[in-house]
Motif scaffolding. Structure first.
Motif, mmCIF file in Angstrom:
data_model
loop_
_atom_site.group_PDB
_atom_site.id
_atom_site.type_symbol
_atom_site.label_atom_id
_atom_site.label_comp_id
_atom_site.label_asym_id
_atom_site.label_seq_id
_atom_site.Cartn_x
_atom_site.Cartn_y
_atom_site.Cartn_z
ATOM 1 N N ASP A 178 -6.430 -5.106 -10.920
ATOM 2 C CA ASP A 178 -6.792 -4.616 -9.590
ATOM 3 C C ASP A 178 -5.907 -5.207 -8.491
ATOM 4 O O ASP A 178 -6.393 -5.650 -7.446
ATOM 5 C CB ASP A 178 -8.263 -4.924 -9.312
ATOM 6 C CG ASP A 178 -8.811 -4.110 -8.141
ATOM 7 O OD1 ASP A 178 -8.217 -3.046 -7.840
ATOM 8 O OD2 ASP A 178 -9.808 -4.549 -7.521
ATOM 9 N N ARG B 299 -0.785 4.074 0.451
ATOM 10 C CA ARG B 299 -1.569 4.736 1.496
ATOM 11 C C ARG B 299 -2.318 3.679 2.277
ATOM 12 O O ARG B 299 -2.660 2.622 1.748
ATOM 13 C CB ARG B 299 -2.566 5.726 0.873
ATOM 14 C CG ARG B 299 -1.942 6.803 0.024
ATOM 15 C CD ARG B 299 -2.987 7.768 -0.504
ATOM 16 N NE ARG B 299 -4.214 7.077 -0.923
ATOM 17 C CZ ARG B 299 -5.206 7.683 -1.571
ATOM 18 N NH1 ARG B 299 -5.146 8.976 -1.834
ATOM 19 N NH2 ARG B 299 -6.282 7.004 -1.933
ATOM 20 N N SER B 300 -2.572 3.989 3.531
ATOM 21 C CA SER B 300 -3.180 2.994 4.406
ATOM 22 C C SER B 300 -4.598 2.619 3.988
ATOM 23 O O SER B 300 -5.088 1.543 4.320
ATOM 24 C CB SER B 300 -3.196 3.508 5.850
ATOM 25 O OG SER B 300 -3.924 4.732 5.932
ATOM 26 N N ASP B 301 -5.273 3.491 3.230
ATOM 27 C CA ASP B 301 -6.677 3.240 2.897
ATOM 28 C C ASP B 301 -6.866 2.524 1.562
ATOM 29 O O ASP B 301 -7.985 2.271 1.138
ATOM 30 C CB ASP B 301 -7.456 4.567 2.875
ATOM 31 C CG ASP B 301 -6.894 5.554 1.861
ATOM 32 O OD1 ASP B 301 -5.727 5.369 1.425
ATOM 33 O OD2 ASP B 301 -7.608 6.503 1.494
ATOM 34 N N ARG B 302 -5.751 2.177 0.880
ATOM 35 C CA ARG B 302 -5.915 1.509 -0.416
ATOM 36 C C ARG B 302 -4.726 0.609 -0.710
ATOM 37 O O ARG B 302 -3.592 1.050 -0.705
ATOM 38 C CB ARG B 302 -6.051 2.537 -1.540
ATOM 39 C CG ARG B 302 -6.288 1.899 -2.916
ATOM 40 C CD ARG B 302 -6.483 2.958 -3.981
ATOM 41 N NE ARG B 302 -6.746 2.365 -5.274
ATOM 42 C CZ ARG B 302 -5.793 1.987 -6.132
ATOM 43 N NH1 ARG B 302 -4.524 2.168 -5.807
ATOM 44 N NH2 ARG B 302 -6.099 1.451 -7.294
ATOM 45 N N GLU B 303 -5.014 -0.672 -0.945
ATOM 46 C CA GLU B 303 -3.970 -1.627 -1.294
ATOM 47 C C GLU B 303 -3.743 -1.625 -2.801
ATOM 48 O O GLU B 303 -4.704 -1.698 -3.582
ATOM 49 C CB GLU B 303 -4.338 -3.039 -0.833
ATOM 50 C CG GLU B 303 -4.051 -3.311 0.629
ATOM 51 C CD GLU B 303 -4.142 -4.791 0.942
ATOM 52 O OE1 GLU B 303 -3.326 -5.275 1.747
ATOM 53 O OE2 GLU B 303 -5.036 -5.462 0.379
ATOM 54 N N VAL B 304 -2.489 -1.562 -3.186
ATOM 55 C CA VAL B 304 -2.145 -1.623 -4.607
ATOM 56 C C VAL B 304 -1.944 -3.072 -5.035
ATOM 57 O O VAL B 304 -2.339 -3.464 -6.130
ATOM 58 C CB VAL B 304 -0.866 -0.800 -4.885
ATOM 59 C CG1 VAL B 304 -0.469 -0.883 -6.349
ATOM 60 C CG2 VAL B 304 -1.083 0.647 -4.486
ATOM 61 N N ARG C 165 -2.624 -7.116 -3.751
ATOM 62 C CA ARG C 165 -3.477 -7.815 -2.781
ATOM 63 C C ARG C 165 -3.219 -9.327 -2.834
ATOM 64 O O ARG C 165 -3.958 -10.067 -3.467
ATOM 65 C CB ARG C 165 -4.947 -7.523 -3.070
ATOM 66 C CG ARG C 165 -5.271 -6.030 -3.025
ATOM 67 C CD ARG C 165 -6.758 -5.777 -3.105
ATOM 68 N NE ARG C 165 -7.311 -6.194 -4.397
ATOM 69 C CZ ARG C 165 -8.619 -6.221 -4.666
ATOM 70 N NH1 ARG C 165 -9.481 -5.869 -3.732
ATOM 71 N NH2 ARG C 165 -9.043 -6.599 -5.853
ATOM 72 N N SER D 198 0.850 -1.192 0.000
ATOM 73 C CA SER D 198 0.000 0.000 0.000
ATOM 74 C C SER D 198 0.883 1.238 0.000
ATOM 75 O O SER D 198 1.832 1.327 0.783
ATOM 76 C CB SER D 198 -0.910 0.037 1.237
ATOM 77 O OG SER D 198 -1.725 -1.109 1.308
#
Length: 596
Positions: A557, A358-363, A365, A356
């Motif tokens: 994704d 940013r903590s609010d979105r994983e690039v 997974r 990630s």
């Protein structure tokens, strides 16, 4: 008065005062002999200067007692000799200080370059180029001024103040006490200033970093700004940065406008106090006229070195803040690994990797991928699927948020950074040519490489013919101030470095996507010899790259949704087949357009 530091949250760190002091002590020990020699010259020059007020006081006392002319002439001659010797010693002292300053500055510059080169690429990308540029330009220049001019000035001022104070006490302890009237004012005001100066100047430096960063982005993205009509937005960003810089400059100016007037008052008080006490003492026969004269001259002689010392104290706050920012670069260098294991082969395993920005979105997974030694895997997918991020994690640019990457059964994070770069090489679409000869550019991968190895590396990427055709061959100067190379040739030089470094694993992040399709195809064919026998992860922008690979990994994704050979994925008629048909149709249309 408080100072709020508006340091950007993404800026590089700043070294704390104890770290700065330790570094300065280390530098002093390194140049110990030069430092002692400089102090000795200044000591001699200052001592000669202090003899003059004593001689003048003796002259006044002698004349008051009705001395004859020859003795006056003798004192005047002695004064002239001392002044001449002082001038010669001062010259030698300043030359010694200049040499010390240049050697120290050279050491700092070399250390700074080492620190910059050790900063992880991911950190530079996160912090932005403006902060690093500001530290390598403005901060280095500020520090340069403090070292070159500050060392001799401060050394002279400190020795003059100390020796003058000693001479004043020797002449008359009573009159020396009178000169201390300004100590509380100077001490308290200076303490007030120093508590606020460092954060204020750090804030000023941070504001310059943001301003430089914004201007750099605007200049480099000028075409995008023009195409999307972003001029007003960029102007607003610049205005905001200038306003912050203005506030920071006003903050430091406010400190100086309070401190400097108080210091000026502190210079006048000792002279007035010495004259007043001296007059009273002389009237009561406690001291002689010569003692009063010498004491007043010594007190007055304290003003100039004190003024220079306190003025340089302000400059030192600038230099100290600059040094803190320069040393701070080293605090984000990759720490050497304590592991001594060497990868056993070139197999690459990616196990449950998540990442990630940013903590609010994983690039990414949960990526799982096993690449056999010598296998070539193409990674394809739509823009934003996470292809480049996966490549950078395998190359060690970004550490995984979760999961791990192993190379030859050794955890990638456990391999020392300098060794890791020899094991895994990342080649991106950015192909920079440094100022220097073509041979120098290629040999950056191995400074000890022989001319034959450099020539072989150029031949491996099919660059030997055009390099030999240049006016000076491999000695032709390119880059800034030299011959300008086309993007394709620049990339060939970069790939020649890669061939020379001989890594076990290659991560090609769309390495030829910025080059004309026909040239790129030719370049990719020449790369086959470089990649033979190596494990390759190729981030594919043009899908013909994928068709040449042993296997293809399709990302969407942040996940690998398909994995197999080119033919297997076409037969499956899934995401890859759809991408292939779309790209193949676009490429055919482009070819028809070119034919027209």
């Amino acid at each position: 008065m408080s100072v709020t530091i508006e340091e950007s949250s993404r800026a590089l760190p700043v070294a704390d005062p104890p770290t700065v002091r330790r570094h300065l002590l280390t530098l002093a020990r390194t140049r110990k002999r030069m430092l002692f020699a400089t102090i000795a010259w200044f000591f001699g020059a200052t001592a000669c200067g202090l003899a003059v007020p004593a001689l003048l006081g003796y002259l006044v006392e002698d004349v008051a007692r009705g001395s004859t002319a020859p003795r006056v002439d003798l004192v005047v001659a002695a004064v002239a000799v001392f002044l001449l010797v002082q001038g010669l010693l001062t010259r030698m002292a300043r030359l010694a200080a200049a040499r010390l300053g240049e050697h120290t500055l050279a050491d700092l510059r070399e250390e700074f370059v080492d620190r910059v080169l050790a900063v992880p690429i991911a950190t530079v990308e996160t912090a932005g180029t403006g902060d690093l540029l500001s530290r390598s330009s403005r901060d280095v220049n500020m520090l340069s001024r403090a070292i070159r001019m500050g060392v001799p000035s401060i050394a002279t001022a400190v020795l003059t103040v100390v020796l003058t104070a000693v001479a004043l006490v020797v002449v008359s302890p009573l009159l020396a006490l009178a000169s201390l009237i300004a100590v509380p004012l100077l001490g308290l005001s200076t303490r007030w200033y120093l508590r606020r100066a460092r954060p204020a100047y750090l804030n000023e430096g941070a504001s310059y970093s943001d301003l430089t960063d914004g201007l750099s982005e605007t200049v480099h993205g000028a075409r995008t700004v023009d195409a999307l009509s972003l001029q007003q937005r960029r102007v607003r960003r610049t205005d905001t940065d200038i306003a912050r810089s203005y506030r920071a400059e006003r903050g430091t100016l406010r400190l100086r406008t309070v401190w400097f007037p108080m210091v000026d008052v502190g210079y006048i008080l000792p002279v007035v106090g010495t004259l007043l006490v001296g007059g009273i003492a002389y009237a009561n026969d406690w001291v002689g006229l010569g003692e009063v004269t010498a004491a007043v001259l010594y007190t007055r002689a304290l003003v100039d070195p004190l003024d220079e010392l306190l003025s340089w104290l302000d400059e030192l706050q600038v230099g100290g803040a600059a040094l803190s920012r320069i040393l701070g670069v080293g605090q984000v260098s990759e720490a050497p690994s304590s592991e001594t294991a060497t990868p056993n082969g070139s197999r690459v395993r990616v196990d449950g990797v998540r990442f990630s920005y940013r903590s609010d979105r994983e690039v990414l997974r949960g990526i799982d991928l096993d690449v056999a030694p010598g296998e070539r895997i193409a990674i394809v997918g739509a823009s934003g699927a996470g292809k480049s991020t996966l490549g950078r994690i395998v190359a060690g640019v970004h550490p995984a948020t979760a999961g791990r990457v192993t190379v030859g059964d050794v955890d990638l994070a456990a391999i020392a950074p300098h060794h890791r770069r020899n094991v895994v090489a990342l080649v991106t679409q950015e192909h920079h040519v440094f100022a220097g000869s073509i041979a120098d550019n290629v040999a950056l991968a191995d400074p000890n490489a022989s001319p034959e190895r450099v020539a072989a590396a150029l031949a491996a990427v099919d660059a030997a013919d055009w390099v030999e055709a240049l006016p000076d061959g491999v000695s032709t100067v390119v880059g800034s101030g030299g011959l300008s190379l086309s993007p394709a040739r620049s990339q060939q030089v970069a790939l020649a470095r890669l061939a020379l470094s001989d890594p076990q694993i290659l991560v090609l992040d769309e390495a030829t996507s910025m080059i004309d399709a026909s040239v790129a195809r030719h370049l990719e064919r020449s790369l086959a010899t470089v990649m033979r026998g190596r494990t390759v992860l190729a981030i594919a922008h043009r899908l013909h790259t994928a068709s040449d690979a042993d296997r293809v990994a399709v990302m969407a994704d942040g996940e690998i949704v398909e994995l197999g050979t080119h033919d297997e994925l076409l037969a499956a008629d899934g995401t890859y087949a759809s991408l292939w048909r779309s790209w193949h149709g676009t490429a055919a249309d482009a070819a028809d357009g070119d034919g027209e």
